[in-house]
Design an enzyme around this catalytic site. Sequence first.
Site, mmCIF file in Angstrom:
data_model
loop_
_atom_site.group_PDB
_atom_site.id
_atom_site.type_symbol
_atom_site.label_atom_id
_atom_site.label_comp_id
_atom_site.label_asym_id
_atom_site.label_seq_id
_atom_site.Cartn_x
_atom_site.Cartn_y
_atom_site.Cartn_z
ATOM 1 N N LYS A 46 14.036 99.937 -44.249
ATOM 2 C CA LYS A 46 12.699 99.792 -44.841
ATOM 3 C C LYS A 46 11.594 100.092 -43.841
ATOM 4 O O LYS A 46 10.675 100.839 -44.128
ATOM 5 C CB LYS A 46 12.457 98.348 -45.297
ATOM 6 C CG LYS A 46 13.219 97.878 -46.484
ATOM 7 C CD LYS A 46 12.708 96.510 -46.937
ATOM 8 C CE LYS A 46 12.749 95.421 -45.899
ATOM 9 N NZ LYS A 46 14.065 94.970 -45.487
ATOM 10 N N ARG B 6 9.654 88.987 -51.082
ATOM 11 C CA ARG B 6 11.066 88.728 -50.817
ATOM 12 C C ARG B 6 11.624 87.675 -51.748
ATOM 13 O O ARG B 6 12.799 87.350 -51.661
ATOM 14 C CB ARG B 6 11.219 88.249 -49.387
ATOM 15 C CG ARG B 6 11.827 89.309 -48.449
ATOM 16 C CD ARG B 6 11.818 88.692 -47.085
ATOM 17 N NE ARG B 6 12.740 89.246 -46.164
ATOM 18 C CZ ARG B 6 12.399 90.069 -45.176
ATOM 19 N NH1 ARG B 6 11.169 90.500 -45.070
ATOM 20 N NH2 ARG B 6 13.306 90.464 -44.319
ATOM 21 N N ARG C 17 20.360 98.199 -33.535
ATOM 22 C CA ARG C 17 18.917 98.329 -33.750
ATOM 23 C C ARG C 17 18.119 97.821 -32.560
ATOM 24 O O ARG C 17 18.466 96.836 -31.927
ATOM 25 C CB ARG C 17 18.520 97.542 -35.001
ATOM 26 C CG ARG C 17 17.021 97.568 -35.249
ATOM 27 C CD ARG C 17 16.700 97.307 -36.652
ATOM 28 N NE ARG C 17 16.656 95.892 -36.963
ATOM 29 C CZ ARG C 17 16.181 95.425 -38.107
ATOM 30 N NH1 ARG C 17 15.763 96.259 -39.032
ATOM 31 N NH2 ARG C 17 16.168 94.138 -38.336
ATOM 32 N N ARG D 157 16.400 92.474 -31.558
ATOM 33 C CA ARG D 157 15.785 91.278 -32.126
ATOM 34 C C ARG D 157 16.782 90.129 -32.090
ATOM 35 O O ARG D 157 17.966 90.327 -32.328
ATOM 36 C CB ARG D 157 15.398 91.553 -33.577
ATOM 37 C CG ARG D 157 14.015 92.078 -33.718
ATOM 38 C CD ARG D 157 13.737 92.605 -35.087
ATOM 39 N NE ARG D 157 14.107 91.724 -36.191
ATOM 40 C CZ ARG D 157 13.808 91.983 -37.458
ATOM 41 N NH1 ARG D 157 13.131 93.072 -37.764
ATOM 42 N NH2 ARG D 157 14.187 91.170 -38.402
ATOM 43 N N ARG E 49 21.237 86.408 -43.090
ATOM 44 C CA ARG E 49 20.123 87.187 -43.668
ATOM 45 C C ARG E 49 20.581 87.960 -44.898
ATOM 46 O O ARG E 49 19.852 88.099 -45.873
ATOM 47 C CB ARG E 49 19.534 88.129 -42.605
ATOM 48 C CG ARG E 49 18.754 87.358 -41.549
ATOM 49 C CD ARG E 49 18.479 88.208 -40.336
ATOM 50 N NE ARG E 49 17.538 89.272 -40.596
ATOM 51 C CZ ARG E 49 17.463 90.387 -39.867
ATOM 52 N NH1 ARG E 49 18.276 90.570 -38.844
ATOM 53 N NH2 ARG E 49 16.580 91.300 -40.162
#
Length: 210
Positions: free
Chosen positions: A13, A88, A123, A156, A167
Amino acid sequence: MNLILLGAPGAGKGTQAEVISSNLNIPQISTGNILREAVKNGTEYGLKAKAAMDAGDLVSDDVVIGILKDRIARDDCKNGFILDGFPRTVPQAEALDNMGVQIDKVLEIHVEDETIKSRLSGRRVCEDCGATYHIEFNPTKTEGKCDKCGGNAVQRKDDAPETVIERLKTYHEKTAPLKDYYEKQGKLETVVGQDTVEATSKLVLKAVGA
Ligand code: AMP
């Protein structure tokens, strides 16, 4: 044009929101980036949000709705915006409708959970500007340094494998119902995330008419 990007954490996203933002010249509004900045600066709502974020849980609707309301009231949103990571939950989507915000399109980037788990481990995110990278699929030109601002590109905390599982669970329970919500409004379009950022971007840009 007012757009929403939906998708599981790690579906791409943020990266695709950046691509749309520079093509359509409208701001990308990432509630995750705004919250991370607040945590870094130790603001009151940053302190409230930190525990939920670290656990892979959602920050309360009241807090994020307040943040979003303030952000879209700013001048740069007059000609449109891309929401990346908001709404969300169904109450967040309802709040947006109740504010009278007209959404033109909701783009879902669909990626299977197993692919997401392996993607998130690679990531990297810029500590300063929030730009996202991947050590294999979209690396920084200089290792560990953001191409855009030179800040540190780091992993992160919530990309740790145990947190990613939480998550994803949160996404399926609380966020995925938004697909139905926007399908009923006739606004949902799904793009299947491809193996490369460029291939997904092509589909995404076509979907938004850019
Ligand atoms: P993201 O960068 O979009 O993956 O967001 C990182 C974290 O910030 C999420 O795991 C949540 O804890 C929190 N967060 C971001 N956006 C929202 C939202 N719209 N509602 C609730 N929590 C959010």
